[in-house]
Design a protein around this motif. Structure first.
Motif, PDB file in Angstrom:
ATOM      1  N   GLN A   9       0.821  -1.215   0.000  1.00 18.48           N
ATOM      2  CA  GLN A   9       0.000   0.000   0.000  1.00 18.48           C
ATOM      3  C   GLN A   9       0.844   1.249   0.000  1.00 18.48           C
ATOM      4  N   ASN A  10       1.935   1.217   0.760  1.00 16.98           N
ATOM      5  CA  ASN A  10       2.835   2.373   0.776  1.00 16.98           C
ATOM      6  C   ASN A  10       3.409   2.636  -0.624  1.00 16.98           C
ATOM      7  N   ALA A  11       3.780   1.534  -1.293  1.00 12.52           N
ATOM      8  CA  ALA A  11       4.316   1.679  -2.657  1.00 12.52           C
ATOM      9  C   ALA A  11       3.271   2.279  -3.588  1.00 12.52           C
ATOM     10  N   LEU A  12       2.048   1.765  -3.463  1.00  7.95           N
ATOM     11  CA  LEU A  12       0.956   2.309  -4.273  1.00  7.95           C
ATOM     12  C   LEU A  12       0.722   3.781  -3.953  1.00  7.95           C
ATOM     13  N   GLN A  13       0.868   4.112  -2.694  1.00  5.74           N
ATOM     14  CA  GLN A  13       0.670   5.514  -2.284  1.00  5.74           C
ATOM     15  C   GLN A  13       1.698   6.417  -2.935  1.00  5.74           C
ATOM     16  N   LEU A  34      -2.852   6.608   4.099  1.00  5.82           N
ATOM     17  CA  LEU A  34      -2.404   6.376   2.732  1.00  5.82           C
ATOM     18  C   LEU A  34      -3.430   5.565   1.940  1.00  5.82           C
ATOM     19  N   GLU A  35      -4.051   4.594   2.601  1.00  4.01           N
ATOM     20  CA  GLU A  35      -5.076   3.807   1.929  1.00  4.01           C
ATOM     21  C   GLU A  35      -6.248   4.694   1.509  1.00  4.01           C
ATOM     22  N   SER A  36      -6.610   5.617   2.404  1.00  2.51           N
ATOM     23  CA  SER A  36      -7.707   6.532   2.069  1.00  2.51           C
ATOM     24  C   SER A  36      -7.323   7.387   0.844  1.00  2.51           C
ATOM     25  N   GLU A  37      -6.105   7.838   0.814  1.00  2.00           N
ATOM     26  CA  GLU A  37      -5.655   8.631  -0.333  1.00  2.00           C
ATOM     27  C   GLU A  37      -5.674   7.797  -1.624  1.00  2.00           C
ATOM     28  N   VAL A  38      -5.262   6.539  -1.513  1.00  2.00           N
ATOM     29  CA  VAL A  38      -5.278   5.648  -2.692  1.00  2.00           C
ATOM     30  C   VAL A  38      -6.692   5.556  -3.233  1.00  2.00           C
ATOM     31  N   ASP A  39      -7.660   5.367  -2.339  1.00  3.73           N
ATOM     32  CA  ASP A  39      -9.060   5.289  -2.776  1.00  3.73           C
ATOM     33  C   ASP A  39      -9.476   6.566  -3.520  1.00  3.73           C
ATOM     34  N   HIS A  40      -9.113   7.696  -2.913  1.00  2.00           N
ATOM     35  CA  HIS A  40      -9.485   8.980  -3.506  1.00  2.00           C
ATOM     36  C   HIS A  40      -8.930   9.103  -4.938  1.00  2.00           C
ATOM     37  N   TRP A  41      -7.640   8.778  -5.044  1.00  5.34           N
ATOM     38  CA  TRP A  41      -7.015   8.951  -6.369  1.00  5.34           C
ATOM     39  C   TRP A  41      -7.500   7.898  -7.361  1.00  5.34           C
ATOM     40  N   PRO A  64      -4.622  -2.557  16.530  1.00  3.68           N
ATOM     41  CA  PRO A  64      -4.519  -1.095  16.378  1.00  3.68           C
ATOM     42  C   PRO A  64      -5.575  -0.581  15.405  1.00  3.68           C
ATOM     43  N   SER A  65      -6.078   0.594  15.705  1.00  2.91           N
ATOM     44  CA  SER A  65      -7.080   1.242  14.840  1.00  2.91           C
ATOM     45  C   SER A  65      -6.413   2.361  14.052  1.00  2.91           C
ATOM     46  N   PHE A  66      -6.924   2.607  12.843  1.00  2.00           N
ATOM     47  CA  PHE A  66      -6.294   3.581  11.925  1.00  2.00           C
ATOM     48  C   PHE A  66      -7.239   4.740  11.709  1.00  2.00           C
ATOM     49  N   THR A  67      -6.701   5.924  11.881  1.00  4.14           N
ATOM     50  CA  THR A  67      -7.495   7.142  11.645  1.00  4.14           C
ATOM     51  C   THR A  67      -7.190   7.666  10.259  1.00  4.14           C
ATOM     52  N   PRO A  68      -8.195   8.008   9.476  1.00  2.00           N
ATOM     53  CA  PRO A  68      -7.934   8.510   8.115  1.00  2.00           C
ATOM     54  C   PRO A  68      -7.556   9.975   8.122  1.00  2.00           C
ATOM     55  N   LEU A  69      -6.495  10.315   7.380  1.00  2.06           N
ATOM     56  CA  LEU A  69      -6.069  11.704   7.172  1.00  2.06           C
ATOM     57  C   LEU A  69      -5.979  11.940   5.663  1.00  2.06           C
ATOM     58  N   PRO A  70      -6.332  13.155   5.198  1.00  2.00           N
ATOM     59  CA  PRO A  70      -6.446  13.334   3.744  1.00  2.00           C
ATOM     60  C   PRO A  70      -5.128  13.227   3.014  1.00  2.00           C
ATOM     61  N   VAL A  71      -4.157  14.104   3.267  1.00  2.00           N
ATOM     62  CA  VAL A  71      -2.923  14.113   2.469  1.00  2.00           C
ATOM     63  C   VAL A  71      -1.784  13.555   3.280  1.00  2.00           C
ATOM     64  N   SER A  72      -1.539  14.121   4.436  1.00  2.00           N
ATOM     65  CA  SER A  72      -0.461  13.688   5.313  1.00  2.00           C
ATOM     66  C   SER A  72      -0.831  14.077   6.738  1.00  2.00           C
ATOM     67  N   PRO A  73      -0.262  13.357   7.739  1.00  2.00           N
ATOM     68  CA  PRO A  73      -0.572  13.738   9.118  1.00  2.00           C
ATOM     69  C   PRO A  73       0.098  15.014   9.552  1.00  2.00           C
TER      70      PRO A  73
END
Length: 1949
Positions: A119-123, A189-196, A1926-1935
């Motif tokens: 996912q990081n690579a895809l990001q 990053l996953e959220s950003e991937v979805d967006h793009w 662990p739970s993941f909080t979505p952030l749009p571009v970067s934290p």
């Protein structure tokens, strides 16, 4: 001692000052040290043997305790080992599960990490695509790519190695936090991937395929690099975590190793201490050696316990590894303990070294001091024997301290059981030490102080040892001197020691004597309390006995009523049965007659068709037969009448019995009334009542037996009648004969019963005679009581005589008052005489004047005057003699009074002797009374034996077990009641004697008070008479002296000169005498006033004292008698103090008066004397005046105080009267409430007994009901059988008649109606008339007969055939009928047996259920009683506490009294000091007066005597004041005591009220429960009746089934047998618990086989067996209950362990489920990854198309908006907007600045940027505005633009969250992606749940980050995995940086 030694050392040091400061200090220290040692040796020799004995005994006790503790230790070890095994097993299971799950989790997390890397690579690829797209849209780079890449690069924090103990959980927490941060970044990053992806999909249509492959290759390379980097970082993190885990394990190993080392060190230390103890013990004696060896054994035993404990600790080290927090605390404690140990070791080493050094120094000193070798050796031996003991004690204490440290360390390891053992061992060690050193505590404390001082001295002596060696010679001399001094001191100290020992022994003896007195008083008090309690118990027992009698009477009445009802019921049943039997017999007879008649008619008609004459003969014979049958019926009726007569006889007998019972009731009431009249007749009456009760019970049992026998006989008769249906008239006659025989047997039985009743009456008469004899003995006792009352009346008369004598003495005291008045009159006459003397003096002065005027010729006149004076003197002498005679008379009267008082005392002694004799007589009477009571008891026992013999004779037939216990209980009751009656008489006589003794004591007190008053009065009279006689003598002596002087002067030559001098002196004397006489007259008046006041005060005080005495006596009566001694002491002390204070007051008053007189005399004398002495006297006069003023003020204060005291005494009297009234009221209320309480308790006991009796009655009634129901069921069965058989008979006849009818119809013709048929009709009519009373069945037979008679003529041949057919059919029917009857009988018997068995089993079940319910109720009642008892115990505890508080108050009052005594003593000392000072001043004045006036001594002596008398009066006044004060304080104390008693009584009232309410509530509850139980019993009866009805219906149905088909009956019998077998099996299962029950079951099976033969015997055996089985069952149930309780406890513990194991398994199952879910998620993620790859490729293509298509294009809308917005913005902020536009359009800064400066910041590149950005706006999906984002026109355009870009940059669809909450479970169908709403919810929940994570609850393997929320509790395995991941909080571009921040950066540029 230490201070003295220090002083001695300093003195010696000063004497040897030449040596120097250091030497002097050293010598002082050494000398003091040697003296201390010598003194210690001298002091500590004494008590070695006693100490050894005590220590030996205590050591034995300790050994026994030690053995018990060893046993306890072994038991606890076993328990610990079991628990450890269980714990280890559970831990192994949990470890295996946790290891498996952790491995799985690690695998899953590795997979997740790989997916994250992808996912990081895809990001990264997305970000690059995004940057390319933006560059394509805007033409330049807008967003730098470094921000995104930097956002997820982890900050690697390397740990700087591990530094042993300083490492903690910080590294683990940091790694956990880092993992959480990385997971959050992945989610963003996953959220950003979805967006793009969405962006790429939207722009897919516009892309081109140019330069596609090269960019894809680049992106793939970048992805690979990023994957490698991420994998390296993850490996590094995992490596760090593994390193941390290894370090943690190493730490745990080190800690455990250190712990073991410390344990071993502690063990070695204990061994060393024990060795030291052994070495130290060698120096002591043999006894000490044995003691220390025993102590060592105990220590070794403790060591063994400790070693075992250490083994347990080693076993539990696995637990220690898990408890990290506790280990840290244990470490710190161990460190502190080690430090303390080292310090203790160092101190011990120093002490031992110092001790050895001291020994060496002393050996040196001993060698130098050769002369005193023997003394020093002895002292050193003593020292060693004594100092070794404290050292041993210190060592033991240190060992104890170390043991305590070990215990504290073990307590940190949760070893509670071991703690308890060690603490107990500690306590026992301490007990050993305290036991061995209790006698030596004082010596040991001194020794410890000396040891401390010696340690200090030794520390100095070690430094100065070298100087010591040089100065040893000087020290030898000093030592010799010191030794001599020490020997002297030793002797002195030994003397002092012996003296102190003797004093201590005396004090101990005094204390023992006082303790004995106190113990005697306490024992007396306890005896009185016990007597009161016994009297109360006797009263309560009497009331209980009365209640028992009433209850027994009620029970008898109830029993009689029940028996009457039962008799009535039985009679009704008998009548009903008789009626039914009669009806059945009549029916049978009628049917048989009809059958015989019909058969005979048929035969006659067939044989003799035409012979009517033969028919007539046959008819006659039939008539004869009918007559015979009628005779038989009449005989049966007679037999029934006989039965009825026998029943009526039985009823009359029952009536007689009831009459006898009523007579017995009357006798009972008479006996109860006699018992109320004469209290001691109770025992005999109770026995008689019990005897009668038993007789009645026996009679009732006999009647019950009779009724049962009659019922059985009736049953037999019914069975015989049922058998006799098929029998002939001969059989009936035989049965009648049997019945006659049975009647005869019953008559015989009735006669036997009458004889037994007569025997019972004879026994009753004998018991009456016994009662009369016992009444005679009681009359003798009443006569004795009357004699005692006569004796008491005599004593009362004697007391009245004593009162009269006291009145006579009072009259004597009145006479004494009259004598006092006479004395006062004589005092007045003395005053008159003094006045006459004054007149004489005046005459003498006139004579002197005349002499001075006249010439010497007038000498004879003076001689005449002298003669007259001499005559006057003689007259005065005569008067003096008369006065002396009167005084002697008064003395004689006083002596007579003393003699009368002595006689009174003798009479009192005689009265005391008489009282003692009366006491002795009372004791003898009590002894005789006890003898009589014992004889009566023996007679009663004999009577009881005879009664028991009679009972055995009467109840030989009955075999009931329960009688023995009841008889024993009654015997004990009788004995206790007899003893109680005797004790009550004894107590009554004692109480009367005690009252008399108290009255005599009161009289003695009054006589003592009168004697004291007489003595005080006689003393006063003696004082007054002595004073007056002395005064008169002195006056006469002075007069004689004056006359002699005058004679001498007249006789002398120098007469004239003397006369002149005499005249001058006379004038002076006249003046002085006038002054003195005036003073004396004033004094006499004051004296008389003071006397009158004194008498009034004395009267007041006497009245007050009398009132006080009365109040004290009343208080003594009310209060406890134990306080008598303390009150007497306080009275005596208070009286003494009051006397002393009065004496002091009188002395002060007298001194003040004396001072006043002396002042007046000095003033008068001061005028005559010269001025030289005036200066001296003036100062003294001023001082005297000041003192007089002070004394006056004091006198005023004392008078005011007296008035206050009088008022307070009056107030106290009023208060005491009020308090007494209140006390009386409260006592009355208390008595009323106690009576009501006792009544309620009696009612409560009665209710309980009645409840128990009712329960027993209910049981008996239920049994009787079952029996009655059984008998009724049998009767109903027989009735139904008879009716069914009759019904069977009638249809057979009907069939025969139908056949005949058919034949008649076929062959009848109306022609054949002859005369024969008419004759037959007539005969039939006659028969109808005779048989009108018969049933419809007979009528049908008559009709058949008529038809047959009509058809005889026409078809005789056919009739014969039909008759033969019908006869054959009838025979067959009869045979079948017989067969059916036989089978029916057999089946009836079987059904009866089975039904009996079923009923018995059901009865047993119901009885057992009832017993269980009763037991439950009993348990609840017992619980309630226990609660009540606990409440009572709490109340008693509270009362005890209150009593203790009272005792403390009494002690405080006693201390207060002691303090007041001390104050009074201080006051006395002050008063004495003042009186001494006053006396000294008076002496000084007397000296001055003597110096001034040598000739005036007589008058001064008079004045001094008066002053003394005034002093004495002042003393008496002070005494009175003291008495009044003491009385006041006593009153105050009494009033406080009364108030406390009032409060106590009020509290008692409250308690009693509470108890009353509780008892009332309890009674109500009991009544409610009783009513409920009665209702339940009624319900049971109803249920049983219903059951009976159901059973009857079943039996009816079964009988009909038997009639229908015999095969079905057999089947039913088999089923019943099977049911029976099942029932027997169930019963066997219930009885399986006993081995004996198997034999009984076999017997039961055999008895079932032989049931028909032995039914009655089997029932009896069953009853006995059931009773035995019930008892066994009850025992078994009790045992099983105990076992069940123990098993329940075990089950509870197992359930707890099971629950824990289940929870662990549930957690494991959850983990497996979650792992499955994770696997599914991974698969879904893989699919999504593939989809996203495809999406990425599409996006890349679209972006390339966009880049190609949108180069150089401008959006018109954007340009228009920017342009319009520029004009809408305010002028101040327009340049900012222009700069923004320029930056967007790509215009450089320098060009923008130039443009703005030229045209005042105009627009240049901004418009081009606006136009260029239009294309991008179309492609970006527009998000709708939120409701909060309103259109604000006031804000600047730049702010609006920033907001617009922020809203545009926010993603419309957030990415999915990787929590398990929103994922579908295993059971859900389909694995689709969640919707938008779900995604949003998950995002929100993720963000909200993130801060709840608690990093401190991390698991052991930190590589697996399981995070539990802070609120949750329990093990990690118990929780679902979703909470732990662990739970993941979505952030749009970067934290780090948002879009708004980026735009702000742009604005800043």
């Amino acid at each position: 001692m230490a201070s003295w030694l220090g002083g001695l050392g300093s003195g010696l040091g000063q004497s040897l000052g030449q040596v120097g400061g250091s030497l002097s200090s050293l010598t002082g220290q050494i000398s003091s040290f040697t003296k201390d040692i010598l003194l210690e040796g001298a002091e500590e020799v004494g008590d070695a043997a006693t100490e050894l004995h005590v220590s030996n005994s205590r050591l034995r006790e300790v050994e026994s305790i030690n053995a018990a503790q060893k046993f306890e230790n072994e038991r606890l070890k076993k328990v610990c080992s079991d628990l450890e095994e269980k714990h280890e097993a559970a831990e192994l299971q949990i470890k295996q599960l946790s290891v498996e799950y952790r491995n799985q989790l690690q695998q899953k997390e590795v997979e997740i990490s790989h997916l994250k890397a992808r996912q990081n690579a895809l990001q990264e690829q997305l970000q690059k695509v995004q940057t390319a797209a933006q560059s394509a849209q805007l033409g330049t780079d807008v967003l730098p790519p470094d921000t995104a890449s930097a956002s997820y690069v982890p900050v690697v924090r390397r740990s700087s190695g591990f530094e042993g103990d300083d490492m903690d959980f910080g590294d683990i927490i940091w790694s956990q936090q880092e993992i959480n941060r990385l997971s959050n970044k992945v989610s963003t990053l996953e959220s950003e991937v979805d967006h793009w992806k969405h962006v790429a999909l939207s722009s897919k249509a516009q892309r081109t395929n140019d330069a596609e492959q090269s960019e894809i290759c680049k992106l793939q390379n970048i992805v690979k690099e990023l994957k490698q980097n991420l994998s390296q970082e993850i490996d590094e993190h995992q490596h760090e975590l593994s390193v941390l885990q290894d370090a943690h394990r190493q730490k745990l190993v080190e800690i455990s190793r250190r712990h073991r080392e410390e344990l071993s060190e502690y063990e070695e230390r204990i061994e060393e201490l024990e060795n030291q103890l052994q070495q130290g013990g060698v120096s002591t004696d043999a006894m000490d050696n044995s003691k220390i060896s025993e102590q060592q054994k105990s220590a070794q035993s403790f060591e063994g316990g400790k070693l075992d404990e250490l083994q347990v600790v080693k076993d539990l080290e696995d637990e220690i590894r898990k408890l990290n927090h506790k280990l840290f605390s244990a470490k710190e404690e161990n460190k502190t303990l080690l430090k303390e140990q080292e310090l203790a070791k160092a101190e011990k080493i120093q002490i031992t070294q110092e001790y050895e050094n001291l020994k060496s120094d002393f050996s040196m000193l001993q060698s130098s001091v050769a002369e005193q070798d023997a003394l020093l050796k002895e002292q050193e031996k003593k020292l060693q024997s004594k100092t070794s003991l404290p050292e041993d004690v210190v060592r033991l204490q240190q060992a104890l301290l170390e043991a305590e440290n070990e215990i504290a360390r073990l307590s940190s390891l949760n070893q509670e059981g071991l703690e308890k053992e060690l603490t107990s061992a500690q306590y026992k060690n301490e007990e050993i030490l305290s036991a061995s050193t209790e006698d030596q505590n004082s010596e040991l404390s001194q020794l410890r102080q000396d040891l401390q001082r010696k340690e200090q001295e030794l520390s100095e002596s070690i430094a100065e040892r070298e100087t010591l060696i040089v100065e040893l010679e000087e020290l030898d001399k000093q030592n010799q001197e010191a030794n001599q001094h020490m020997i002297a001191l030793k002797e002195q100290l030994s003397k002092q020691h012996t003296e102190t020992d003797s004093i201590i022994k005396q004090l101990k003896l005094d204390i023992d004597a006082e303790r004995k007195k106190v113990s005697e008083l306490e024992s007396k008090k306890m005896e009185t309390i016990k007597e009161l309690d016994s009297q109360k118990e006797k009263l309560s027992q009497c009331s209980y006995a009365l209640n028992d009698l009433h209850i027994s009477k009620q029970q008898l009445q109830d029993n009689i009523k029940d028996l009457q009802e039962q008799l009535r019921k039985a009679q009704d049943c008998n009548l009903h049965n008789k009626k039914e039997i009669g009806e059945l017999q009549q029916r049978l007879k009628e049917r048989e007659e009809e059958l015989s008649v019909s058969l005979s008619k048929l035969t006659e008609k067939s044989s003799q068709e035409s012979n009517y004459i033969c028919q007539d003969v046959i008819l006659k014979e039939k008539e004869v037969e009918i007559e015979k049958l009628q005779k038989d019926i009449s005989e049966n009726k007679q037999l029934n009448d006989d039965f009825e007569k026998s029943l009526s006889d039985l009823r009359t007998e029952n009536g007689k019995l009831i009459a006898n019972i009523e007579e017995l009731k009357q006798e009972l009431s008479n006996t109860i009334s006699e018992k109320n009249k004469v209290y001691l007749e109770k025992d005999a009456v109770v026995e008689a009542l019990k005897m009668e009760k038993r007789q009645l019970e026996s009679e009732l049992n006999q009647t019950e037996k009779r009724l049962l026998e009659q019922a059985q006989k009736y049953k037999q008769t019914i069975e015989e009648l049922s058998n006799a249906r098929s029998m002939d008239t001969t059989a009936l006659q035989l049965e009648h004969e049997r019945l006659v025989k049975l009647n005869q047997e019953k008559d015989f039985k009735i006669s036997e019963l009458k004889r037994s009743i007569e025997q019972m009456e004879i026994d009753h008469q004998e018991t009456k005679e016994m009662l009369t004899t016992s009444l005679g003995g009681q009359k003798q006792l009443t006569e004795l009581i009357k004699e005692k009352e006569v004796f008491i009346e005599k004593l009362k008369n004697q007391t009245l005589q004593v009162k009269k004598e006291l009145e006579g003495y009072m009259e004597v005291s009145v006479k004494q008052d009259v004598l006092k008045q006479n004395l006062e009159e004589k005092d007045r006459s003395l005053a008159v005489m003094k006045e006459e003397n004054n007149h004489l003096k005046e005459e003498i002065e006139r004579l002197k004047d005349q002499q001075s005027r006249s010439t010497p010729v007038v000498e004879p006149k003076t001689l005449d005057i002298i003669i007259e004076l001499e005559s006057e003197v003689t007259q005065l002498k005569v008067i003096k003699n008369n006065l002396e005679e009167e005084i002697e008379v008064h003395k004689k009267t006083i002596e007579d009074q003393n003699q009368t008082t002595a006689q009174l005392q003798q009479s009192l002694q005689e009265q005391r002797k008489e009282i003692d004799e009366s006491k002795f007589q009372c004791e003898q009477l009590n002894v005789t009374h006890e003898r009589l009571s014992l004889e009566k008891d023996e007679e009663i026992k004999n009577l009881q034996k005879t009664i028991e013999q009679i009972k055995t004779q009467l109840h030989k037939e009955r075999q009931i077990i329960q009688t023995d216990s009841s008889d024993l209980f009654q015997d004990t009751k009788v004995q206790t009641l007899n003893g109680e009656n005797g004790n009550e008489k004894h107590d009554l006589s004692k109480a009367e004697i005690e009252r008399l003794v108290e009255g005599i004591k009161e009289r003695e007190m009054e006589i003592k008070l009168l004697n004291e008053k007489n003595v005080s009065l006689s003393q006063q009279i003696d004082q007054l008479s002595k004073d007056e006689v002395g005064k008169l003598n002195r006056i006469i002596q002075e007069k004689e002296m004056e006359i002699q002087a005058l004679n001498a002067r007249f006789s002398s030559a120098s007469y004239r000169q003397d006369v002149l001098c005499l005249q001058q002196q006379l004038q002076a004397y006249v003046m002085e005498r006038e002054q003195v006489l005036a003073v004396l007259s004033e004094k006499t008046r004051e004296n008389s006033q003071l006397k009158t006041e004194y008498r009034n005060i004395m009267d007041m005080v006497a009245a007050k004292e009398a009132a006080l005495v009365r109040l004290q006596e009343e208080n003594q009566k009310l209060s406890n008698r134990s306080e008598n001694s303390s009150e007497d002491m306080s009275r005596e002390t208070i009286q003494n103090l009051s006397r002393i204070i009065r004496e002091k007051d009188i002395e002060i008053d007298a001194l003040s008066q004396k001072c006043q007189t002396l002042l007046t005399v000095l003033q008068t004398s001061g005028t005559g004397t010269g001025s030289g002495s005036g200066s001296v006297n003036s100062n003294q006069f001023e001082e005297l005046l000041q003192e007089r003023d002070k004394l006056k003020q004091q006198v005023k204060k004392m008078e005011e105080w007296k008035q206050q005291v009088i008022t307070t005494v009056q107030n106290m009297q009023h208060e005491s009267a009020h308090l007494q009234d209140e006390l009386h009221k409260l006592q009355a209320q208390f008595s009323v409430e106690s009576d009501s309480n006792s009544k309620l308790q009696i009612d409560y006991n009665g209710l309980i007994e009645s409840y128990e009796q009712n329960e027993e009655k209910l049981k008996s009634f239920s049994q009787e009901l079952a029996q009655v129901q059984h008998s009724i069921g049998q009767l109903h069965n027989t009735k139904d059988l008879l009716l069914s058989k009759l019904d069977l008979v009638t249809p057979s006849v009907a069939t025969a008649s139908a056949i005949t009818q058919r034949s008649d119809i076929q062959y009848t013709t109306p022609e054949v109606l002859s005369d024969e048929s008419k004759l037959l009709q007539k005969e039939l009519k006659q028969l109808k008339k005779k048989l009108q009373e018969k049933d419809s069945t007979i009528r049908t037979l008559q009709e058949n007969n008529q038809r047959l008679s009509d058809s005889v003529a026409t078809a005789s041949e056919i009739e014969r055939k039909t008759q033969e057919g019908t006869e054959s059919e009838m025979r067959q029917i009869k045979e079948k009928h017989d067969v059916l009857q036989r089978s029916l009988r057999e089946k009836d018997i079987l059904i009866k047996s089975k039904s009996d068995q079923l009923l018995s089993v059901s009865e047993n079940l119901s009885n057992k259920e009832n017993e269980n319910e009763l037991l439950k109720q009993a348990v609840t009642n017992l619980k309630e009683r226990i609660l009540i008892l606990e409440m009572d115990i709490q109340k008693l505890k509270e009362e005890n506490e209150k009593i203790v508080a009272r005792c403390r108050e009494k002690e405080t009052e006693f201390r207060a009294l002691q303090e007041t005594n001390m104050q009074f003593s201080m006051m006395l000392k002050e008063k004495e000091f003042e009186s001494h000072a006053m006396k000294e001043k008076a002496l000084a004045f007397e000296k001055l007066l003597k110096e001034k006036e040598q000739g005036k001594t007589g008058e001064l002596n008079q004045l001094l005597n008066e002053v003394k008398s005034m002093q004495e009066k002042a003393v008496t006044f002070q005494q009175e004041r003291d008495r009044v004060m003491v009385a006041l304080k006593q009153k105050q104390m009494e009033s406080s005591a009364l108030q406390s008693e009032v409060q106590h009584l009020r509290e008692k009232e409250q308690r009693l009220n509470q108890e009353l309410e509780r008892l009332r509530n309890h009674l109500l509850e009991m009544e409610d429960s009783y009513t409920r139980e009665a209702l339940a019993a009624e319900d049971r009866e109803v249920k049983l009746r219903k059951k009976v009805l159901v059973l009857e219906e079943k039996l009816v149905s079964s009988s009909t089934a038997v009639e229908n088909a015999s095969h079905q009956a057999t089947v039913q019998v088999e089923s019943l047998q099977e049911q029976l077998n099942l029932v027997s099996k169930q019963r066997d299962e219930t009885v399986l618990q006993l081995t004996i029950s198997q034999d009984q079951v076999k017997q039961y099976a055999l008895s079932l086989a032989n049931l028909q033969m032995v039914l009655e015997q089997f029932q009896q055996e069953e009853k006995a067996m059931y009773s035995a089985e019930l008892e066994k069952h009850q025992k078994q149930t009790a045992e099983w209950r105990k076992k069940a309780e123990s098993l329940e406890e075990k089950v509870v513990s197992l359930q707890e362990s099971l629950g824990e194991a289940n929870a662990a398994l549930d957690a494991a199952s959850r983990l497996t489920e979650q792992l499955d879910i994770k696997e599914e998620q991974i698969e879904e993620l893989k699919k999504e990854g593939e989809i996203r790859r495809e999406m990425l490729e599409d996006v890349q293509n679209k972006l390339l198309n966009l880049m190609n298509s949108t180069e150089g294009k401008v959006d018109k809308l954007l340009m228009k908006n920017l342009f319009v917005g520029h004009f809408h913005t305010p002028k101040n902020k327009r340049p900012e907007v222009l700069r923004l536009m320029g930056s967007i359009l790509g215009i450089k800064k320098e060009e923008l600045d130039q443009l703005l400066s030229e045209e005042q910041r105009g627009v240049t590149r901004w418009v081009t940027g606006w136009l260029g950005g239009g294309a991008g706006s179309k492609s970006v999906p527009s998000t709708p505005l939120r409701p909060t984002q309103q259109n604000i026109f006031n804000s600047s355009f730049s702010e609006l633009f920033v907001k617009f870009l922020e809203t545009e940059s926010r993603p419309s669809l957030p990415p999915p969250k990787l929590t398990v909450h929103d994922m579908k479970p295993l059971g859900a169908a389909g694995t689709g992606t969640p919707s938008n709403s779900q995604m949003q919810d998950s995002a929100v929940s993720g963000t909200s749940r993130r801060p709840d994570a608690n990093p401190f609850l991390a698991p052991r393997s930190a590589a697996v980050p399981l995070i539990t929320p802070a609120s949750s509790s329990g093990h990690l395995l118990m929780k679902p995995i979703s909470d732990a991941l662990p739970s993941f909080t979505p952030l749009p571009v970067s934290p780090d940086a948002s879009a708004g921040a980026v735009l702000k950066d742009l604005l800043k540029q």
